[in-house]
Design an enzyme around this catalytic site. Structure first.
Site, PDB file in Angstrom:
ATOM      1  N   ASN A   9      39.214  29.631  38.573  1.00 14.64           N
ATOM      2  CA  ASN A   9      39.691  28.245  38.520  1.00 14.64           C
ATOM      3  C   ASN A   9      38.612  27.380  39.158  1.00 14.64           C
ATOM      4  OD1 ASN A   9      40.942  25.796  38.682  1.00 14.64           O
ATOM      5  ND2 ASN A   9      42.578  26.444  40.082  1.00 14.64           N
ATOM      6  N   TRP A  10      37.847  26.723  38.294  1.00 15.79           N
ATOM      7  CA  TRP A  10      36.735  25.908  38.812  1.00 15.79           C
ATOM      8  C   TRP A  10      37.217  24.588  39.416  1.00 15.79           C
ATOM      9  CZ3 TRP A  10      31.938  26.287  35.003  1.00 15.79           C
ATOM     10  CH2 TRP A  10      31.397  27.566  35.104  1.00 15.79           C
ATOM     11  N   LYS A  11      38.495  24.286  39.231  1.00 16.25           N
ATOM     12  CA  LYS A  11      39.046  23.002  39.715  1.00 16.25           C
ATOM     13  C   LYS A  11      38.134  21.860  39.247  1.00 16.25           C
ATOM     14  CE  LYS A  11      41.266  25.550  43.400  1.00 16.25           C
ATOM     15  NZ  LYS A  11      41.787  25.601  44.754  1.00 16.25           N
ATOM     16  N   HIS A  94      49.831  24.378  39.321  1.00 20.46           N
ATOM     17  CA  HIS A  94      49.037  24.667  40.522  1.00 20.46           C
ATOM     18  C   HIS A  94      49.528  23.757  41.660  1.00 20.46           C
ATOM     19  CE1 HIS A  94      45.664  25.088  43.239  1.00 20.46           C
ATOM     20  NE2 HIS A  94      45.286  26.152  42.545  1.00 20.46           N
ATOM     21  N   GLU A  96      47.985  22.140  43.754  1.00 20.47           N
ATOM     22  CA  GLU A  96      47.252  20.868  43.852  1.00 20.47           C
ATOM     23  C   GLU A  96      47.819  19.837  42.882  1.00 20.47           C
ATOM     24  OE1 GLU A  96      43.371  22.603  43.378  1.00 20.47           O
ATOM     25  OE2 GLU A  96      43.572  23.554  45.345  1.00 20.47           O
ATOM     26  N   GLU A 166      50.277  31.994  44.744  1.00 21.11           N
ATOM     27  CA  GLU A 166      49.211  31.363  45.523  1.00 21.11           C
ATOM     28  C   GLU A 166      49.828  30.660  46.735  1.00 21.11           C
ATOM     29  OE1 GLU A 166      45.521  30.533  42.860  1.00 21.11           O
ATOM     30  OE2 GLU A 166      46.771  28.760  42.949  1.00 21.11           O
ATOM     31  N   GLY A 172      41.751  27.724  49.715  1.00 20.24           N
ATOM     32  CA  GLY A 172      40.590  26.974  50.226  1.00 20.24           C
ATOM     33  C   GLY A 172      40.481  26.976  51.732  1.00 20.24           C
ATOM     34  N   SER A 212      41.872  32.150  48.654  1.00 17.59           N
ATOM     35  CA  SER A 212      40.718  32.663  49.404  1.00 17.59           C
ATOM     36  C   SER A 212      40.321  34.089  49.004  1.00 17.59           C
ATOM     37  CB  SER A 212      40.972  32.573  50.917  1.00 17.59           C
ATOM     38  OG  SER A 212      41.086  31.215  51.310  1.00 17.59           O
ATOM     39  N   GLY A 234      37.150  28.898  45.054  1.00 18.79           N
ATOM     40  CA  GLY A 234      35.803  28.691  45.597  1.00 18.79           C
ATOM     41  C   GLY A 234      34.799  29.768  45.211  1.00 18.79           C
TER      42      GLY A 234
HETATM   43  P1  13P Z   1      40.428  29.394  46.680  1.00 23.37           P
HETATM   44  O1  13P Z   1      40.030  30.724  46.095  1.00 23.37           O
HETATM   45  O2  13P Z   1      39.289  28.445  46.828  1.00 23.37           O
HETATM   46  O3  13P Z   1      41.227  29.568  47.928  1.00 23.37           O
HETATM   47  O4  13P Z   1      41.402  28.708  45.612  1.00 23.37           O
HETATM   48  C1  13P Z   1      42.471  29.433  45.123  1.00 23.37           C
HETATM   49  C2  13P Z   1      43.090  28.675  44.018  1.00 23.37           C
HETATM   50  O5  13P Z   1      43.647  27.623  44.221  1.00 23.37           O
HETATM   51  C3  13P Z   1      42.973  29.250  42.666  1.00 23.37           C
HETATM   52  O6  13P Z   1      43.790  28.591  41.764  1.00 23.37           O
END
Ligand code: 13P
Length: 251
Positions: A9-11, A94, A96, A166, A172, A212, A234
């Site tokens: 997931n590159w966000k 997600h 976010e 998650e 993150g 993470s 990340g």
């Molecule tokens: P991180 O791996 O940066 O913690 O993010 C996880 C995430 O939100 C994947 O969708």
């Protein structure tokens, strides 16, 4: 046995350059992995990714979709367009998006229906906040998100979904759920799917862990019996790290 899936997931990160750099390193390792590999870039990169992954075995995912097929929804993306760019998977719900864009369980469920109707596999994200874990309501929170996300879907359509557990406190933050903590949550999620859709679907249902995930913890997490893969944030932006995660051998 359930196949493993590792999704990036590159966000709101990445670039055409990162696609090139990533594939230079990742593609030579694709013959060594037993995992299915999916990259979910920002939508504006889907066209570049589609051309770049041709013939590599890497599949394309999106990070969001609108529930409607077209219309006056400025800034949104239709599932029909995702299909045109070869998208096979789509992250949905997600945390976010739930937090920053106030996406409700109901909206999330309608997006899942739209995706399934168009043959794209939804990756439904569920997970509790730190406050919910500390107050002991994490199990209830996660199972409610699961039930609401799948509500009204036929049993056959539930078969077409993937869930990513998650925990928000692990996203993150560098603070990963321990393999045992994650495995326990996956166990109760699978149990709930069994009660919703039956044993056969539950036994074959892919449940990913996200939060993470990195080179160091991938093996211990993905070796757990109930963890069928990872949704990586990340670390999926670092070419060597993501490639190592994909190439990790699991027990
Ligand atoms: P991180 O791996 O940066 O913690 O993010 C996880 C995430 O939100 C994947 O969708």
């Amino acid at each position: 046995m359930r196949a493993k899936l590792v999704a990036a997931n590159w966000k709101m990160n990445g670039s055409v350059y990162l696609i090139e750099k990533m594939l230079d390193v990742l593609v030579p390792c694709m013959s060594n992995t037993t995992c299915k590999v999916v990259i979910c870039p920002p939508n504006v990169l889907l066209s570049s990714l589609k051309n770049a992954v041709e013939g590599t075995g890497i599949e394309i995912g999106a990070q969001n979709v609108h529930s409607e097929l077209s219309g006056a929804y400025t800034g949104e993306t239709s599932v029909k367009l995702l299909k045109e760019f070869g998208v096979k998977w789509c992250i949905i719900g997600h945390s976010e998006r739930r937090i920053h864009f106030e996406e409700s369980d109901d909206f999330i469920r309608s997006k899942i229906e739209t995706l399934i109707d168009h043959g794209i596999i939804p990756i439904l994200c569920i997970g509790e906040s730190l406050e919910q874990r500390d107050s002991g309501t994490h199990e209830k929170t996660v199972l409610t998100q699961l039930r609401n996300g799948l509500a009204g879907l036929s049993i056959e359509d539930q078969r077409r979904c993937v869930v990513a557990y998650e925990p928000i406190w692990a996203i993150g933050t560098g603070k990963t759920a321990s393999p045992e903590q994650a495995n326990f949550m996956h166990t109760i999620i699978r149990k709930e799917i069994k009660s919703l859709a039956g044993k056969e679907i539950a036994d074959n249902f892919q449940i990913l862990y996200g939060g993470s995930v990195n080179v160091e913890n991938t093996k211990s997490l993905l070796s757990m019996s109930e963890i069928d893969g990872a949704l990586v944030g990340g670390a999926s932006l670092i070419t060597d790290d993501f490639t190592q995660i994909v190439a990790t051998e699991f027990n």
